[in-house]
Design a protein around this motif. Structure first.
Motif, mmCIF file in Angstrom:
data_model
loop_
_atom_site.group_PDB
_atom_site.id
_atom_site.type_symbol
_atom_site.label_atom_id
_atom_site.label_comp_id
_atom_site.label_asym_id
_atom_site.label_seq_id
_atom_site.Cartn_x
_atom_site.Cartn_y
_atom_site.Cartn_z
ATOM 1 N N ARG A 34 0.863 -1.195 0.000
ATOM 2 C CA ARG A 34 0.000 0.000 0.000
ATOM 3 C C ARG A 34 0.890 1.232 0.000
ATOM 4 N N THR A 35 0.523 2.193 -0.816
ATOM 5 C CA THR A 35 1.244 3.462 -0.820
ATOM 6 C C THR A 35 0.243 4.593 -0.620
ATOM 7 N N ASP A 36 0.743 5.704 -0.124
ATOM 8 C CA ASP A 36 -0.068 6.897 0.095
ATOM 9 C C ASP A 36 0.696 8.065 -0.518
ATOM 10 N N PRO A 37 0.121 8.748 -1.520
ATOM 11 C CA PRO A 37 0.832 9.859 -2.151
ATOM 12 C C PRO A 37 1.258 10.949 -1.162
ATOM 13 N N ALA A 38 0.569 11.064 -0.034
ATOM 14 C CA ALA A 38 0.927 12.062 0.966
ATOM 15 C C ALA A 38 2.201 11.693 1.727
ATOM 16 N N GLU A 39 2.565 10.404 1.721
ATOM 17 C CA GLU A 39 3.774 9.929 2.404
ATOM 18 C C GLU A 39 4.521 8.961 1.497
ATOM 19 N N PRO A 40 5.112 9.488 0.411
ATOM 20 C CA PRO A 40 5.726 8.608 -0.593
ATOM 21 C C PRO A 40 6.938 7.838 -0.092
ATOM 22 N N GLN A 41 7.506 8.225 1.026
ATOM 23 C CA GLN A 41 8.675 7.502 1.553
ATOM 24 C C GLN A 41 8.291 6.171 2.193
ATOM 25 N N PHE A 42 6.986 5.945 2.425
ATOM 26 C CA PHE A 42 6.518 4.710 3.060
ATOM 27 C C PHE A 42 5.801 3.808 2.068
ATOM 28 N N THR A 43 6.080 2.511 2.158
ATOM 29 C CA THR A 43 5.302 1.492 1.454
ATOM 30 C C THR A 43 4.779 0.538 2.509
ATOM 31 N N GLY A 44 3.464 0.550 2.712
ATOM 32 C CA GLY A 44 2.852 -0.289 3.728
ATOM 33 C C GLY A 44 2.780 -1.738 3.311
ATOM 34 N N LEU A 45 2.924 -2.613 4.286
ATOM 35 C CA LEU A 45 2.752 -4.054 4.092
ATOM 36 C C LEU A 45 1.447 -4.407 4.798
ATOM 37 N N ALA A 46 0.423 -4.663 4.008
ATOM 38 C CA ALA A 46 -0.944 -4.786 4.526
ATOM 39 C C ALA A 46 -1.139 -5.988 5.430
#
Length: 126
Positions: A34-46
């Motif tokens: 999961r990614t959030d354009p507001a926090e591009p440095q993070f890629t979530g692992l759902a």
């Protein structure tokens, strides 16, 4: 009195390797990305661990892991952890970065989880 809880396990990866690291951890843990354009440095692992955010963070530093602790009183939680031996490292927006005894990094952040989850799982501190 304030409350806090473990909010996130963050896998810090050097910027040039963060995409590959996210793909590896996604496959290793069977987790969607999961990614959030507001926090591009993070890629979530759902949904790796229910109630715990797990993510890969792109950093300009060495690979490591760190924990985020969320709290309803950041100043009080920072002071509590300092009393336990943590030392301040830096601050970024509302995030206070500390180094725990043993050298591990942790971040203290304002409550970011669902309110019901925080209410049900946070520890109350005097």
């Amino acid at each position: 009195m304030h409350r806090s809880r473990l909010y996130a396990l963050i896998i810090d990866a050097p910027r040039d390797e963060a995409g590959e690291a996210a793909a590896f951890w996604s496959a290793a843990l069977g987790a969607g990305l999961r990614t959030d354009p507001a926090e591009p440095q993070f890629t979530g692992l759902a949904d790796v661990v229910p109630g715990l955010i797990t993510a890969v963070q792109s950093v300009d530093d060495a690979p490591r892991y760190h924990l985020d602790i969320e709290t309803d009183d950041v100043a009080a939680e920072v002071e509590r952890l300092r009393g336990l031996g943590a030392t301040p490292v830096s601050r970024w927006l509302d995030c206070h970065v500390l180094r725990a005894p043993g050298g591990h990094l942790l971040c203290v952040i304002p409550v970011a989880s669902d309110g019901e989850l925080f209410e049900a799982t946070a520890t109350r501190w005097p």
